[in-house]
Design a protein around this motif. Structure first.
Motif, short mmCIF file in Angstrom:
data_model
loop_
_atom_site.label_atom_id
_atom_site.label_comp_id
_atom_site.label_asym_id
_atom_site.label_seq_id
_atom_site.Cartn_x
_atom_site.Cartn_y
_atom_site.Cartn_z
N LEU A 42 1.04 -1.04 0.00
CA LEU A 42 0.02 -0.09 -0.09
C LEU A 42 0.73 1.20 0.13
N ALA A 43 0.41 2.40 -0.68
CA ALA A 43 1.17 3.61 -0.73
C ALA A 43 0.01 4.71 -0.45
N ARG A 44 0.28 5.69 0.16
CA ARG A 44 -0.56 7.07 0.31
C ARG A 44 0.09 8.12 -0.20
N PHE A 45 -0.65 9.14 -0.77
CA PHE A 45 -0.56 10.18 -1.41
C PHE A 45 -1.26 11.41 -0.94
N PHE A 46 -1.09 12.61 -1.05
CA PHE A 46 -1.77 13.93 -0.33
C PHE A 46 -2.00 14.77 -1.56
N GLN A 47 -3.14 15.31 -1.85
CA GLN A 47 -3.26 16.31 -2.66
C GLN A 47 -3.98 17.35 -2.16
N LYS A 48 -3.54 18.62 -2.56
CA LYS A 48 -4.43 20.00 -2.39
C LYS A 48 -4.94 20.37 -3.85
N SER A 49 -6.01 20.89 -3.62
CA SER A 49 -6.62 21.38 -4.94
C SER A 49 -7.59 22.71 -4.78
N SER A 50 -7.72 23.52 -5.80
CA SER A 50 -8.10 24.85 -5.86
C SER A 50 -9.04 25.10 -7.11
N THR A 51 -9.61 25.84 -7.29
CA THR A 51 -10.13 26.46 -8.38
C THR A 51 -9.77 27.89 -8.95
N GLY A 52 -10.10 27.93 -10.33
CA GLY A 52 -10.08 29.38 -10.82
C GLY A 52 -8.49 29.64 -11.30
N GLN A 53 -8.23 30.96 -11.37
CA GLN A 53 -6.97 31.40 -11.71
C GLN A 53 -6.16 31.55 -10.35
N HIS A 54 -6.91 32.14 -9.36
CA HIS A 54 -6.35 31.84 -7.87
C HIS A 54 -5.96 30.60 -7.64
N GLY A 55 -6.75 29.61 -7.66
CA GLY A 55 -6.50 28.36 -7.53
C GLY A 55 -5.20 27.58 -7.94
N PHE A 56 -5.29 27.99 -9.43
CA PHE A 56 -3.88 27.53 -10.17
C PHE A 56 -2.60 28.34 -9.43
N GLU A 57 -2.67 29.43 -9.35
CA GLU A 57 -1.63 30.25 -8.87
C GLU A 57 -1.14 29.78 -7.42
N LEU A 58 -2.19 29.46 -6.52
CA LEU A 58 -1.88 28.89 -5.15
C LEU A 58 -1.29 27.54 -5.21
N MET A 59 -1.77 26.71 -5.97
CA MET A 59 -1.10 25.25 -6.10
C MET A 59 0.22 25.49 -6.92
N ARG A 60 0.32 26.30 -7.90
CA ARG A 60 1.89 26.48 -8.22
C ARG A 60 2.55 26.95 -7.41
N ALA A 61 2.19 27.84 -6.60
CA ALA A 61 3.10 28.82 -5.50
C ALA A 61 3.54 27.54 -4.53
N HIS A 62 2.53 26.59 -3.94
CA HIS A 62 3.12 25.64 -3.23
C HIS A 62 4.25 24.60 -3.73
#
Length: 304
Positions: A42-62
Motif C-alpha cells: 500500500l502507498a499513500r499520497f496527499f493532494q491539495k486542490s483549488s479552482t480558478g486562476q487564484h487556485g492555479f496560482e496557489l497550487m503552483r506557488a506551493h
C-alpha cells in the motif's frame, strides 16, 4: 473519484483504494489517496486542490516552493510529485505529493526546529538560480498575492515588497489613521535605510538564501518517528536568511527568544551584528501586516 490527471501521476498500474477528504486548510481542498501497488504493498499520497486562476496560482506557488526546498532538505519536506490541471474539470488544479504521517499535536522544540531551518539556509546560501533576491514566480500568503520579481539588491527588493504589503493591508482593512500612515512612511523611508541598507553597505554583503517564510507552528511538525522535522505550506523566497526569524519573534506564537537564540548557535548574525535584533523586528512587522490583511476584522492585528 480521482481525476485521471492525478491517476496518471501515481505509480504505474496501481489500484486506487480510497480517496478521503481531509479538513486541513482554510485556503484549498485537501485529501489523502491510498493505492495498492503492483507488488501488493500500500502507498499513500496527499493532494491539495483549488479552482480558478487564484487556485492555479496557489497550487503552483506551493508546488514550486516545496520543490525548491526539497532540493536542499529532502528528508524534511513531503516529496513533491506533480502540479496538474484536472481533465474532468479544467478549472480545478491540484498539487500532488507523497503522504507523510506526522504528529499533529506536538511542536518541535528549539533544537530540532532550528536545526532543520539552519540546514536549509546553509545548504542553499548563494545558490539562487538567478543569483538575485526574489523567486521565479509570484507566491501567495493565504489568498494574498506576493510578487517575487528578481532584484540584485536586498534593500531594493525589501522596500518594494513592503510597499506592496502595506498597500495590500490598506486595501483589505480600509483607510489607516494619520498616525498609522506616518508609521508606514517611517518604516519605508527611515527604518529600511537605517537597518536593512547596512547589510549591503561598505564591505558588508549577504547572499540570497532559500527561505520558507511561513514557519508558524501549524506548518512545522514531527514525522511519526518523533525525531525528524517536516515543514510544508511554503511560500519560498531567495532572501536574507534573518527574515525567517521575523515570524519566530511574533508574540502570537509559542516560539520567541529560545528559538531565535538557537538559530544564532547555527548561523552567525549578519553584519552589522549590533543591528540584528532590530532587523528581526523589521521582518516581524512584515508578517504582522500580512496577517492583518488576511484577517481584516481582527482589530488587534494592527497593533504589535
Amino acid at each position: 473519484m480521482l481525476d485521471n490527471a492525478l491517476i496518471s501521476r501515481l505509480p504505474q498500474a496501481c489500484e486506487v483504494i480510497s480517496v478521503i477528504p481531509l479538513p486541513l486548510s482554510e485556503n484549498c481542498d485537501t485529501a489523502k489517496t491510498e493505492v495498492r501497488l503492483q507488488n501488493g504493498h500500500l502507498a499513500r499520497f496527499f493532494q491539495k486542490s483549488s479552482t480558478g486562476q487564484h487556485g492555479f496560482e496557489l497550487m503552483r506557488a506551493h508546488y514550486e516552493s516545496e520543490s525548491s526546498l526539497y532540493r536542499f532538505i529532502p528528508q524534511n519536506v513531503p516529496p513533491p510529485m506533480a502540479l496538474v490541471t484536472h481533465e474532468s474539470d479544467p478549472d480545478r488544479h491540484s498539487y500532488l505529493m507523497e503522504f507523510v504521517e506526522m504528529d499533529a499535536d506536538k511542536l518541535p522544540g528549539p533544537k530540532p526546529f532550528i536545526q532543520t531551518i539552519a540546514t536549509l539556509h546553509r545548504r542553499s546560501a548563494g545558490n539562487s538560480p538567478s543569483g538575485m533576491f526574489g523567486f521565479g514566480i509570484d507566491t501567495k500568503f493565504a489568498h494574498l498575492p506576493i510578487p517575487k520579481c528578481w532584484d540584485l539588491s536586498w534593500t531594493s527588493w525589501w522596500k518594494q515588497h513592503m510597499t506592496n504589503v502595506f498597500t495590500c493591508e490598506a486595501r483589505e482593512r480600509g483607510t489607516r489613521t494619520q498616525d498609522e500612515d506616518q508609521l508606514v512612511d517611517y518604516y519605508l523611508n527611515e527604518a529600511i535605510p537605517r537597518y536593512i541598507r547596512p547589510l549591503e553597505s561598505g564591505s558588508h554583503r549577504i547572499r540570497p538564501t532559500l527561505l520558507h517564510t511561513d514557519l508558524w507552528p501549524g506548518n512545522v511538525k514531527f514525522k511519526d518517528d518523533n525525531e525528524t522535522v517536516c515543514i510544508f505550506d511554503a511560500n519560498a523566497l531567495w532572501g536574507h536568511n534573518e527574515m525567517e526569524l521575523g515570524l519566530l519573534a511574533n508574540p502570537r506564537y509559542p516560539l520567541g527568544k529560545a528559538y531565535i537564540d538557537e538559530y544564532w548557535q547555527h548561523i552567525p548574525r549578519s553584519e552589522p551584528q549590533s543591528d540584528a535584533d532590530s532587523r528581526v523586528m523589521m521582518y516581524m512587522i512584515r508578517h504582522q501586516a500580512c496577517l492583518a490583511s488576511v484577517y481584516p476584522n481582527d482589530s488587534t492585528l494592527r497593533d504589535l
